[in-house]
Structure formats: C-alpha cells, structure tokens
Enzyme design. Structure first.
Site: not given
Ligand code: SDX
Length: 375
Positions: A221, A260, A311
């Site tokens: 997050h 996201h 981010d």
């Molecule tokens: C913020 O919610 C908000 O609005 C938050 C925010 C706000 O203003 O409050 O926008 C701020 O928190 C932005 C996000 C910051 N976090 C990151 O950058 C961390 C990296 N991102 C991921 O962890 C992920 O994208 C999330 C947590 C942000 C969202 O995750 P989801 O919706 O639960 O998606 P998921 O984990 O189910 O992933 C779906 C697929 C997966 O692939 P498979 O395993 O199905 O093959 O996408 C892949 C994931 O592996 N994936 C990523 C990835 N994000 C998703 N793979 C590599 N790197 C990534 N960053």
C-alpha cells in the site's frame, strides 16, 4: 442455500456509498467531490483540496484564508508530546512515530478525540500536526533543533521546510503541493477502509487515524514508494534494468509501483507524477531517476502488461526535493490524513457497523478431551 462466494481481499465488493471520491478504473479517471484530479493538481492548492474533501465544495477566498490560519495555528505541538517523541529511539520507523504520536495526542487533547465527534476540529488538528510531528522527529534524529512553525509558509512549503534544509524554490513548493493533492484521497483503499471500519464502531477519530497509519505502512500500500527507490538503487545503471526486472519477475516478485486493484489502465496520478519527475529533474539537472523509471516501465509493461501506479514516480520527486527515503510513506500519510478524516466524518454522518462475514472451512462438532487424556 448456495455457498456464499468468497471475494478475497473484498475485490470488487461495494461496501458503502460515498460522495467523496470516484475512481474510474477502466477509464483511468480520479475525481474528488466532482472535480477531476487533473484540474485540481493543475489549479488548486492542497489547502483548497482539503477544504473540498471536508466541506464538499471549494472554498472562497475568505474560507481559504481562514482554513490556512487555523492550520498554521495548529502546527504547534504540546510540550508533553515533544517529551514523548524525545523518548523514542532515533532508529524508530517514522510511520511508527506518526502512529504513536497520534495515539498520544488523543490522550493529551481529549476534546477532539471523543467518539462520534463530527466537528472538523480533529481533522484540522491532525492535518496540521502530522508534518510538525514528522519534522520534529526527523530533526531530532539528525541532531538538528526543532523546526519553527513557519506561519508564513503554505502547507506544502511547511512540509518541505520541516523535512529538509535550504531555500524552497517555487517549483519545489508546487511539486510538493501537487503530490499532496494527488495523495489526498482514493476511495476505499486499505488504510481509508481501516479508518472507516474503526469509525463504524463509533470509536473516535484519533483511533481511526491510528488504524489508518498502521495500514498505510504496508509495502503493498503506502510503503511501495520507498521500495521503488530501492529497486532503482539495485538496478544502478539503466542498462541493467532489463536484467534486474526480468529476474525479479521470474522469481514471481512484485515490482513496486506497478499494478492496482482498481485501475486497469494507467493510474492518472502516475501520469502527473511522471511529468513532475521530469520537470523537477530537468530543473535540478538530474534526470537519472526519470530515465531509469521509464526503462522499468517499458520492461514491466512488455513482460507483465502492468501499468504504473501513484507510487512509481512519487519517490523520484521526493528524492529530487531532498526528502529522505524513509519519509516518503509518512509524506503520503501527511496528505492522506485529509481523506481519512473526511471519510471518518462521512461515516459518522451515516453510520453502519462494518462487519463482513467469512466462509467457515474448519471442523465442527468436535468432542472436548480433558488435557490429561490428550496425547
Ligand atoms: C497504493 O487501493 C488503493 O487505492 C491504493 C492506493 C491509494 O491511493 O490508496 O492507490 C495506493 O497502494 C498503490 C499500490 C502500491 N503497491 C504497489 O505498488 C505494490 C505492487 N503492486 C502489487 O502488489 C499489486 O498490484 C497490488 C497490491 C497493488 C494490487 O494487487 P491485486 O489487485 O491483489 O492483484 P494481484 O496481487 O491479485 O495480482 C494479479 C496478477 C498476479 O499475477 P498472477 O500471479 O495471477 O500471474 O498481477 C500480478 C500478480 O502476480 N501483479 C504483479 C504486480 N501487481 C500484480 N506482478 C508483478 N509486480 C506487480 N507490481
């Protein structure tokens, strides 16, 4: 009765109605109280945006001046809080310091921290106090004197003044002001949801904000912005980008700053922060962060089809503004406290205890065995 379907992470679950923030995940649009974030980032100050979130409309000149004066007055911290901050180890996580200080402030200033208080007072107090708390702690751990309250400075300039030394160029102030606006609210993100869950029990505002700070700290997050800069440190040279990023993806590691839960296209905040990373980098004669981030973007999009989120570029802007890396997430909190408090006040106005259920998959009807009869 069909088995209820579990929505892990409450994905796509609509938990409540709100008039604060709309995210068009497919269209890549973000709206605060009806205004597009691009208009607010380009034209409004952070104080105007805070007023908009709290009161539901943009302020006129008199209302804005009054808000500014109240925020300036509230920058001062009680001596008892400074005593507590002085007792904390200087190696403490700044997010833990913020969380601890908000808890302590509730005990020192009980008026605003009563359950269900719908006044704006607590929101103002916390919005003004968070940069003061962060600045006091950061200067103490750096062996510097406590920062003054700088009554002449805007909120954005005050954040810069308490977190780093030196003159504040107009471009620096505008860059920080835009970053604060972009981070102010974002619908039911995890930390805002935590605040609303707390408020929905009729607990107090300060407890709700303490919940939110603890939630924002997580690297999935708010903590992602710091880890993006660690990724750039690991990559070092632009030509190593492909190798490092692909190796991480091969190990199924998350690339911070990408993906996201709601946006299925580019996060509009990333678009604006990318531009500011370039503008500030150009002004400072250092485009190395921007250039490497663009390379990371190209590889991650090609390999995983993922888009940047808020981010990805924020850390490069803060670095160029000379803000230490472990203060990036606290700066996120300094802004998001306006959204958190607005959501808590909205929850109080139409309160419903937030209490989902779970699908029980454990055993039932087990027979109790006295301890001496157990293997
Ligand atoms: C913020 O919610 C908000 O609005 C938050 C925010 C706000 O203003 O409050 O926008 C701020 O928190 C932005 C996000 C910051 N976090 C990151 O950058 C961390 C990296 N991102 C991921 O962890 C992920 O994208 C999330 C947590 C942000 C969202 O995750 P989801 O919706 O639960 O998606 P998921 O984990 O189910 O992933 C779906 C697929 C997966 O692939 P498979 O395993 O199905 O093959 O996408 C892949 C994931 O592996 N994936 C990523 C990835 N994000 C998703 N793979 C590599 N790197 C990534 N960053």
């Amino acid at each position: 009765m069909p088995e209820p379907t579990v929505q892990r992470g409450l994905e796509d679950v609509v938990a409540l109605e709100s008039s604060l923030c709309f995210i068009d995940g497919r269209g890549g649009r973000l709206i605060y109280r009806g205004y597009d974030i691009r208009d607010l980032a380009a034209n409004a100050t952070f104080e105007e945006v805070a007023y908009l979130l709290w009161y539901g409309q943009l302020p006129n000149r008199g209302q804005l001046d009054e808000l500014r004066q109240r925020l300036v007055m509230l920058r001062t911290l009680p001596p008892e809080l400074l005593t507590i901050l002085d007792r904390l180890p200087t190696t403490s996580s700044p997010m833990d310091v913020l969380r601890t200080a908000v808890s302590a402030l509730a005990l020192l200033e009980p008026t605003e921290s009563q359950p269900g208080v719908t006044s704006i007072g607590g929101a103002l107090r916390l919005t003004a106090a968070l940069p003061s708390i962060l600045g006091y702690y950061h200067r103490r751990r750096s062996g510097q004197p406590a920062p003054p309250t700088h009554p002449e400075l805007s909120h954005a300039a005050y954040v810069l003044a308490v977190l780093r030394n030196g003159p504040i160029a107009p471009l620096d102030e505008k860059a920080m002001d835009v970053a604060l606006t972009l981070h102010a609210d974002h619908e039911l993100n995890a930390s805002t949801f935590a605040a609303r869950v707390t408020a929905s029990t009729l607990s107090d505002l300060y407890s709700a904000i303490t919940s939110a700070i603890g939630t924002l700290k997580g690297p999935l997050h708010g903590g992602a912005n710091e880890r993006v800069m660690e990724l750039l440190e690991e990559i070092q040279l632009p030509e190593r980008t492909e190798e490092v990023v692909k190796a991480k993806l091969a190990r199924h590691e998350r690339i911070m700053g990408f993906g996201h839960r709601v946006y299925k296209v580019e996060d509009p905040r990333a678009t604006i922060l990318r531009d500011w990373s370039h503008r500030v980098g150009e002004e400072k004669g250092n485009l190395s962060y921007y250039d490497r981030l663009r390379r990371v973007e190209e590889v991650v999009h090609r390999e995983k089809g993922l888009y940047p989120n808020v981010d990805l570029y924020s850390g490069s802007v803060y670095t160029l503004l000379d803000i230490p890396k472990d203060l990036f997430t606290p700066v996120f909190a300094v802004s998001r406290v306006t959204g958190w408090t607005a959501h808590v006040l909205e929850e109080y106005q139409d309160l419903r205890l937030i209490r989902p259920t779970s699908n029980y998959v454990g055993p039932t009807d087990l027979t109790y065995v006295p301890i001496d009869a157990r293997p």
